[in-house]
Design a protein around this motif. Structure first.
Motif, mmCIF file in Angstrom:
data_model
loop_
_atom_site.group_PDB
_atom_site.id
_atom_site.type_symbol
_atom_site.label_atom_id
_atom_site.label_comp_id
_atom_site.label_asym_id
_atom_site.label_seq_id
_atom_site.Cartn_x
_atom_site.Cartn_y
_atom_site.Cartn_z
ATOM 1 N N ILE A 1 -14.422 39.939 -8.755
ATOM 2 C CA ILE A 1 -13.511 39.891 -9.906
ATOM 3 C C ILE A 1 -12.382 38.907 -9.621
ATOM 4 C CG2 ILE A 1 -12.133 41.238 -11.517
ATOM 5 C CD1 ILE A 1 -15.041 42.271 -11.209
ATOM 6 N N PHE A 2 -12.274 37.934 -10.511
ATOM 7 C CA PHE A 2 -11.186 36.967 -10.417
ATOM 8 C C PHE A 2 -10.260 37.208 -11.615
ATOM 9 C CE2 PHE A 2 -8.885 33.077 -10.605
ATOM 10 C CZ PHE A 2 -8.819 32.626 -9.284
ATOM 11 N N GLY A 3 -9.047 37.619 -11.335
ATOM 12 C CA GLY A 3 -8.133 37.986 -12.422
ATOM 13 C C GLY A 3 -7.162 36.871 -12.768
ATOM 14 N N ALA B 1 -13.744 47.400 -17.978
ATOM 15 C CA ALA B 1 -14.870 46.467 -17.854
ATOM 16 C C ALA B 1 -14.961 45.920 -16.431
ATOM 17 C CB ALA B 1 -14.726 45.319 -18.857
ATOM 18 N N ILE B 2 -13.831 45.564 -15.848
ATOM 19 C CA ILE B 2 -13.935 44.982 -14.501
ATOM 20 C C ILE B 2 -14.230 46.053 -13.466
ATOM 21 C CG2 ILE B 2 -12.617 42.883 -14.984
ATOM 22 C CD1 ILE B 2 -10.257 44.066 -13.496
ATOM 23 N N GLU B 3 -13.776 47.268 -13.741
ATOM 24 C CA GLU B 3 -14.108 48.332 -12.782
ATOM 25 C C GLU B 3 -15.611 48.577 -12.758
ATOM 26 O OE1 GLU B 3 -11.133 51.185 -13.834
ATOM 27 O OE2 GLU B 3 -9.747 50.377 -12.315
ATOM 28 N N ALA C 1 -6.678 45.245 -9.444
ATOM 29 C CA ALA C 1 -8.107 45.584 -9.377
ATOM 30 C C ALA C 1 -8.980 44.366 -9.058
ATOM 31 C CB ALA C 1 -8.538 46.225 -10.690
ATOM 32 N N SER C 2 -8.392 43.169 -9.076
ATOM 33 C CA SER C 2 -9.169 41.941 -8.847
ATOM 34 C C SER C 2 -9.265 41.625 -7.359
ATOM 35 C CB SER C 2 -8.499 40.759 -9.553
ATOM 36 O OG SER C 2 -8.391 41.016 -10.933
ATOM 37 N N HIS C 3 -10.356 40.959 -6.975
ATOM 38 C CA HIS C 3 -10.483 40.525 -5.578
ATOM 39 C C HIS C 3 -9.575 39.345 -5.290
ATOM 40 C CE1 HIS C 3 -14.466 42.549 -6.194
ATOM 41 N NE2 HIS C 3 -14.083 43.092 -5.071
ATOM 42 N N MET D 1 -19.825 36.281 -10.486
ATOM 43 C CA MET D 1 -18.385 36.070 -10.710
ATOM 44 C C MET D 1 -18.002 36.596 -12.089
ATOM 45 S SD MET D 1 -16.785 34.465 -8.283
ATOM 46 C CE MET D 1 -15.396 33.582 -8.912
ATOM 47 N N VAL D 2 -17.010 37.444 -12.104
ATOM 48 C CA VAL D 2 -16.470 37.919 -13.375
ATOM 49 C C VAL D 2 -14.997 37.531 -13.418
ATOM 50 C CG1 VAL D 2 -15.903 39.949 -14.769
ATOM 51 C CG2 VAL D 2 -18.112 39.823 -13.586
ATOM 52 N N MET D 3 -14.614 36.793 -14.430
ATOM 53 C CA MET D 3 -13.202 36.440 -14.582
ATOM 54 C C MET D 3 -12.605 37.308 -15.680
ATOM 55 S SD MET D 3 -13.447 32.283 -14.148
ATOM 56 C CE MET D 3 -11.715 31.928 -13.854
ATOM 57 N N ALA D 4 -11.509 37.966 -15.361
ATOM 58 C CA ALA D 4 -10.827 38.816 -16.336
ATOM 59 C C ALA D 4 -9.520 38.138 -16.704
ATOM 60 C CB ALA D 4 -10.548 40.185 -15.740
ATOM 61 N N ILE D 5 -9.272 38.004 -18.000
ATOM 62 C CA ILE D 5 -8.069 37.306 -18.450
ATOM 63 C C ILE D 5 -7.217 38.274 -19.263
ATOM 64 C CG2 ILE D 5 -7.219 35.292 -19.736
ATOM 65 C CD1 ILE D 5 -10.126 34.146 -19.234
ATOM 66 N N SER D 6 -5.972 38.424 -18.859
ATOM 67 C CA SER D 6 -5.104 39.378 -19.545
ATOM 68 C C SER D 6 -3.638 39.024 -19.332
ATOM 69 C CB SER D 6 -5.370 40.792 -19.018
ATOM 70 O OG SER D 6 -4.461 41.714 -19.574
ATOM 71 N N GLN D 7 -2.901 38.958 -20.401
ATOM 72 C CA GLN D 7 -1.466 38.735 -20.282
ATOM 73 C C GLN D 7 -0.817 39.906 -19.568
ATOM 74 O OE1 GLN D 7 2.471 39.109 -20.502
ATOM 75 N NE2 GLN D 7 1.471 40.418 -22.012
#
Ligand code: F6R
Length: 366
Positions: A127-129, A116-118, A141-143, A100-106
């Motif tokens: 990918i959890f955005g 990075a998530i790609e 790009a997130s699942h 699991m990769v969580m990407a956090i971005s405003q």
């Protein structure tokens, strides 16, 4: 458009009771004692089975991730690695299919985070955005994911997006921990209740803007600033220091308060303001002794404390009191005075806080 405020940054700081409410709305149901988040439900089993979670982000969003590390480890007993997106990407990180990769971005457009998530996706990660901007590149790009619902953030310095990120991350950690069984119903309901109280408490803090402005004016000519906190308040210290750097161009550093004695304490003299995020939590006695160490070296102490604290006001030069809260939701409250402090210091120094030099709202280059 600024709704009567001098700057977008101030408007957005003051919007936070509403924006935090918006990020909880339709998800947190206190009456029924549940949290509804479709993206999380869809991937619940993956969260439950996760051997670890990797969080990637930059800047303020990275500070939200760092806070979430504490939440997820405590509530879900899942090891979390918090990575600067830019470093993660170039380091040949170990990612296995199904991680699991969580990407956090405003903005959802930060190039470092997106790339990075790609890369992680190529390695088979899920990918959890967590984005604020709906339909943004990272969201697409997130699942799966969860939006923060803070509304458009115009001020270059991120404020309301950060508190919304914390609210959303806390809800996810609560939901996963409860489903996984690492969190009791009682604690689940308690933190749920504490989250629901946050918007009102933020309102109370905002009412103190005159006090915070006066403190800001007193310290506006400082050359350096140190921000210290422990536990959940450590990422808050980092975020306070970042806000000050961005808006006032004062050199500021955030540290875990206990780390101070391993080096930064050498900087302390009567010129140096040291801001302690010292609200009541399990570390309180420890941080009180850290404050004493600074005072013994004649540093100037500004402390964010819990209302009713009778100890710290005798030691600190200036205090800002916030309502009592569970330590897990306290960062959402404690960052508010730090946002205001940075804002008023920037204004006192004569800068246009909505257009800080050298910064862009979203960094779409690597
Ligand atoms: C801080 C700030 C930046 C952003 C960072 C990540 O006030 O605005 O540090 O937090 O560039 O941006 P997002 O969250 O859009 O990926």
């Amino acid at each position: 458009e600024k709704g009567g405020f001098d700057h977008f940054m101030l408007k957005e700081i003051f919007e936070q009771p509403d924006t935090i409410f918006d990020s909880l709305r339709g998800r947190l149901d206190e009456q029924r004692g549940m949290i509804t988040m479709r993206g999380v439900e869809e991937y619940m089993q993956k969260f439950i089975d996760a051997q670890r979670i990797i969080m990637v982000a930059c800047g303020t969003s990275w500070h939200a991730a760092l806070t979430a590390e504490y939440m997820f480890e405590e509530l879900c007993r899942i090891p979390v690695e918090v990575e600067y997106a830019s470093e993660f990407r170039y380091r040949n990180p170990v990612i296995h299919p199904g991680n699991m990769v969580m990407a956090i971005s405003q903005s959802g457009e930060t190039a470092d985070t997106l790339v990075a998530i790609e890369e992680a996706k190529k390695a088979g990660a899920i990918i959890f955005g967590i984005c604020n901007v709906v339909g943004s590149s990272i969201a697409r790009a997130s699942h799966a994911g969860a939006y923060t619902h803070a509304g458009p953030e115009i001020g270059v310095a991120s404020t309301k997006a950060f508190t919304a990120q914390l609210a959303v991350l806390c809800m996810i950690a609560l939901k996963v921990g409860y489903e996984k069984g690492t969190l009791s119903r009682e604690r689940f309901l308690h933190v749920l209740h504490e989250l629901a109280l946050v918007p009102e408490k933020v309102k109370e803090i905002l009412q103190q803007h005159e006090n915070i402005k006066a403190i800001a004016e007193k310290y506006a000519s400082a050359r350096d600033f140190l921000y210290l906190g422990r536990g959940y308040n450590f990422p808050v210290a980092l975020e306070g220091a970042l806000k000050l750097k961005e808006i006032s161009y004062i050199h500021a550093e955030g540290y875990p308060a206990a780390e101070m004695k391993h080096g930064p304490i050498a900087l302390v003299d009567e010129q140096l303001p040291v801001l302690f995020v010292a609200t009541r939590d399990r570390f309180h006695e420890k941080i009180v002794s850290n404050i004493q160490e600074i005072k013994a070296r004649r540093g100037r102490v500004i402390a964010v404390i819990t209302e009713g604290d009778e100890v710290v006001p005798h030691m600190a030069d200036d205090v800002i009191a916030v309502p009592a809260a569970d330590e897990m939701v306290a960062p959402i409250l404690n960052v508010i005075p730090l946002q205001l402090l940075a804002y008023y210091i920037g204004v006192a120094r004569g800068y246009d806080v909505d257009k800080p030099r050298n910064l862009a709202k979203s960094v779409t280059v690597e």
